[in-house]
Design an enzyme around this catalytic site. Structure first.
Site, PDB file in Angstrom:
ATOM      1  N   ASP A  55       0.858  -1.182   0.000  1.00  0.00           N
ATOM      2  CA  ASP A  55       0.000   0.000   0.000  1.00  0.00           C
ATOM      3  C   ASP A  55       0.897   1.236   0.000  1.00  0.00           C
ATOM      4  OD1 ASP A  55      -1.728   2.218   1.066  1.00  0.00           O
ATOM      5  OD2 ASP A  55      -3.196   0.596   1.163  1.00  0.00           O
ATOM      6  N   ILE A  56       0.559   2.250  -0.793  1.00  0.00           N
ATOM      7  CA  ILE A  56       1.408   3.447  -0.867  1.00  0.00           C
ATOM      8  C   ILE A  56       1.251   4.349   0.355  1.00  0.00           C
ATOM      9  CG2 ILE A  56       1.577   3.460  -3.376  1.00  0.00           C
ATOM     10  CD1 ILE A  56      -0.469   5.783  -3.365  1.00  0.00           C
ATOM     11  N   HIS A 123     -10.102  -4.757  -3.289  1.00  0.00           N
ATOM     12  CA  HIS A 123      -8.774  -4.925  -2.704  1.00  0.00           C
ATOM     13  C   HIS A 123      -8.871  -5.256  -1.223  1.00  0.00           C
ATOM     14  CE1 HIS A 123      -9.693  -0.583  -2.569  1.00  0.00           C
ATOM     15  NE2 HIS A 123      -8.941  -0.510  -1.466  1.00  0.00           N
ATOM     16  N   LEU A 124      -8.108  -6.269  -0.848  1.00  0.00           N
ATOM     17  CA  LEU A 124      -8.012  -6.714   0.538  1.00  0.00           C
ATOM     18  C   LEU A 124      -6.842  -6.000   1.197  1.00  0.00           C
ATOM     19  CD1 LEU A 124      -8.613  -8.739   2.898  1.00  0.00           C
ATOM     20  CD2 LEU A 124      -6.987 -10.288   1.772  1.00  0.00           C
ATOM     21  N   HIS A 125      -7.109  -5.335   2.310  1.00  0.00           N
ATOM     22  CA  HIS A 125      -6.042  -4.732   3.104  1.00  0.00           C
ATOM     23  C   HIS A 125      -5.489  -5.790   4.044  1.00  0.00           C
ATOM     24  CE1 HIS A 125      -6.601  -0.435   2.105  1.00  0.00           C
ATOM     25  NE2 HIS A 125      -7.853  -0.801   1.891  1.00  0.00           N
TER      26      HIS A 125
END
Length: 165
Positions: A55-56, A123-125
């Protein structure tokens, strides 16, 4: 590939595979571009079903996104046929383990509910250690809140939909 067991970072598992711009590619989607190697992002895992990258804006020391390799919209419109959420979780666990995150009881896996999704590609964190998340991250990624749902809860919801249909 020869590896130095246990000491190689996850970037040793980078794939340079290009999935193409055909069906399942949304040219306006940033995550489709990332998976297609158009953004210069380090891809930690890619296969026919799912891809993973950092993740950015990390909310924890380890914060990864696991996405379907082909474009799938947000989790509100998701059905079991779109993608294997279980596989997304499995890949997230593998990436954590490759990065020496050994306490898998101190992790958070989940999805933002619309309209709280910053990107419309599912999207899965994957966050670890959850105990080291800052105040704002604990708020943004609060389990089973109005804006964030755990992977387990979403899988249960999809399974119950399948049982009633």
């Amino acid at each position: 590939m020869a590896t130095n067991e246990g000491s190689e970072p996850a970037n040793a598992y980078i794939s340079k595979r290009n999935v193409g711009q055909g069906e399942g590619y949304d040219k306006k989607c940033i995550f489709c571009k990332v998976v297609n190697n158009e953004m210069g992002t380090e891809i930690l895992h890619v296969d026919e079903e799912v891809s993973c990258f950092r993740d950015i804006k990390p909310g924890a020391p380890h914060h990864y996104l696991v996405v379907p390799t082909r474009h799938v919209g947000n989790c509100k419109s998701l059905s079991k046929e779109h993608v294997s959420l279980e596989k997304m979780v499995e890949i997230g666990m593998e990436i954590l383990q490759k990065n020496n995150v050994l306490d898998l009881s101190d992790v958070r896996f989940g999805f933002h509910w619309p309209p709280f999704c910053s990107v419309s590609h599912l999207h899965l964190h994957v966050l670890a250690p959850a105990s080291q998340m800052g105040f704002m991250s604990r708020l943004f990624y609060r389990p089973n809140s109005y804006w964030f749902v755990t992977a387990d809860q979403l899988i249960q919801q999809l399974n119950s939909k399948g049982e009633t249909n």
